[in-house]
Design a protein around this motif. Structure first.
Motif, mmCIF file in Angstrom:
data_model
loop_
_atom_site.group_PDB
_atom_site.id
_atom_site.type_symbol
_atom_site.label_atom_id
_atom_site.label_comp_id
_atom_site.label_asym_id
_atom_site.label_seq_id
_atom_site.Cartn_x
_atom_site.Cartn_y
_atom_site.Cartn_z
ATOM 1 N N LYS A 148 31.230 39.547 -54.826
ATOM 2 C CA LYS A 148 31.873 38.286 -55.174
ATOM 3 C C LYS A 148 33.282 38.188 -54.608
ATOM 4 C CE LYS A 148 30.895 35.907 -58.703
ATOM 5 N NZ LYS A 148 30.722 35.285 -60.023
ATOM 6 N N VAL A 149 33.965 39.331 -54.505
ATOM 7 C CA VAL A 149 35.309 39.334 -53.945
ATOM 8 C C VAL A 149 35.288 38.828 -52.502
ATOM 9 C CG1 VAL A 149 37.142 40.879 -53.132
ATOM 10 C CG2 VAL A 149 36.314 41.066 -55.461
ATOM 11 N N GLU A 150 34.212 39.094 -51.784
ATOM 12 C CA GLU A 150 34.098 38.689 -50.388
ATOM 13 C C GLU A 150 34.183 37.170 -50.214
ATOM 14 O OE1 GLU A 150 33.956 40.150 -47.557
ATOM 15 O OE2 GLU A 150 33.250 42.208 -47.808
ATOM 16 N N TYR A 151 33.785 36.404 -51.245
ATOM 17 C CA TYR A 151 33.729 34.954 -51.038
ATOM 18 C C TYR A 151 34.233 34.143 -52.232
ATOM 19 C CZ TYR A 151 29.341 35.385 -53.701
ATOM 20 O OH TYR A 151 28.403 35.683 -54.671
ATOM 21 N N PHE A 185 43.721 35.552 -43.964
ATOM 22 C CA PHE A 185 43.663 35.589 -45.424
ATOM 23 C C PHE A 185 44.464 34.438 -46.020
ATOM 24 C CE2 PHE A 185 45.519 36.863 -49.500
ATOM 25 C CZ PHE A 185 44.378 37.166 -50.215
ATOM 26 N N ARG A 186 45.682 34.242 -45.526
ATOM 27 C CA ARG A 186 46.536 33.188 -46.091
ATOM 28 C C ARG A 186 45.984 31.789 -45.803
ATOM 29 N NH1 ARG A 186 52.716 35.232 -46.711
ATOM 30 N NH2 ARG A 186 52.167 37.306 -47.452
ATOM 31 N N LYS A 187 45.313 31.643 -44.670
ATOM 32 C CA LYS A 187 44.671 30.363 -44.378
ATOM 33 C C LYS A 187 43.564 30.090 -45.382
ATOM 34 C CE LYS A 187 42.187 27.828 -40.773
ATOM 35 N NZ LYS A 187 41.620 27.877 -39.398
ATOM 36 N N PHE A 223 34.556 29.419 -55.025
ATOM 37 C CA PHE A 223 33.750 30.147 -54.059
ATOM 38 C C PHE A 223 34.003 29.573 -52.663
ATOM 39 C CE2 PHE A 223 31.701 30.668 -58.126
ATOM 40 C CZ PHE A 223 31.451 32.027 -58.139
ATOM 41 N N PHE A 224 34.395 30.455 -51.747
ATOM 42 C CA PHE A 224 34.652 30.049 -50.378
ATOM 43 C C PHE A 224 33.342 29.712 -49.652
ATOM 44 C CE2 PHE A 224 37.968 33.535 -51.022
ATOM 45 C CZ PHE A 224 38.900 32.648 -51.568
ATOM 46 N N ASN A 225 33.455 28.966 -48.564
ATOM 47 C CA ASN A 225 32.256 28.646 -47.782
ATOM 48 C C ASN A 225 31.904 29.738 -46.787
ATOM 49 O OD1 ASN A 225 34.249 28.302 -45.877
ATOM 50 N ND2 ASN A 225 33.991 26.082 -45.662
#
Length: 228
Positions: A148-151, A185-187, A223-225
């Motif tokens: 989950k940390v990955e996204y 990461f910051r983006k 959750f990131f894409n």
């Protein structure tokens, strides 16, 4: 025809919790030393029976058990899995609903609670020979956490109220066990828009002061894409 309901043997039903915290040592898990049989004096995940007359639902049971055994409260809980069989508990056929959570260990005051002779944080890599099948539950929780940390923004739960973006990136890196590209990461964090700068607050750094941030009010895990 089925037998009357009251004639069916009932399984032991409990909740078990894997609580992760990040300390100077690294990623740690909250453990309690059992004060009663079975597995007296053995370290285990915080866990306990469901009280049908007290617990309105599974999550309220999990929160009650966690606080009662360790003195810990958490704003975040996620159901991990359900595990059950005739061998995991010597007292009989046992069913457990497992939860996991992340908290900022620096802000937690542990308290030795019911049926616990000790409560402590232990590095996840050093946790071994836990009671029941708690090593299996811990491994499942650790896999879920790292996936989950990955996204997602889940690691923010491991930080204090105010933090820098460098500290946030460090949390991700320490859980994942690898370095991340700073600009990428910051983006990703800016796109997620879940942290906001604290006006007028900076932290001294080796080269220049770093902006202090906080989590946006009402934040829920985003959750990131794509992976981080």
């Amino acid at each position: 025809m089925d037998a009357p309901e009251e004639t069916y043997p009932k399984p032991i039903v409990s909740v078990d919790l894997t609580i992760f915290g990040l300390t100077e040592v690294g990623l740690e898990v909250l453990l309690m030393q059992r004060g009663a049989e079975p597995f007296a004096n053995t370290w285990a995940l915080p866990g306990g029976f469901i009280h049908v007359g007290e617990d309105s639902d599974l999550e309220s049971a999990a929160r009650r058990v966690l606080y009662g055994k360790t003195g810990v409260e958490t704003p975040y809980l996620e159901q991990l899995r359900t595990i059950g069989n005739a061998a995991r508990d010597p007292r009989g056929w046992s069913l457990s609903i497992a939860y996991f959570a992340l908290i900022s260990a620096d802000n937690v005051r542990l308290r030795q609670g019911t049926n616990a002779t000790d409560v402590a944080w232990r590095p996840v890599d050093e946790a071994a020979a836990l009671a029941f099948d708690h090593m299996e539950i811990l491994r499942s929780a650790l896999t879920r956490l790292r996936n989950k940390v990955e996204y997602s923004t889940l690691p923010v739960h491991l930080l204090p109220v105010r933090f820098t973006l460098g500290e946030l990136q460090s949390v991700y890196e320490r859980i994942l066990g690898r370095r991340l590209d700073k600009s990428a990461f910051r983006k990703r964090i800016a796109e997620a828009d879940f942290v906001v700068p604290v006006a007028g607050e900076m932290r001294r750094a080796s080269n220049r002061p770093a902006q202090i941030y906080r989590v946006r009010k009402g934040h829920k895990t985003i959750f990131f894409n794509r992976t981080i």
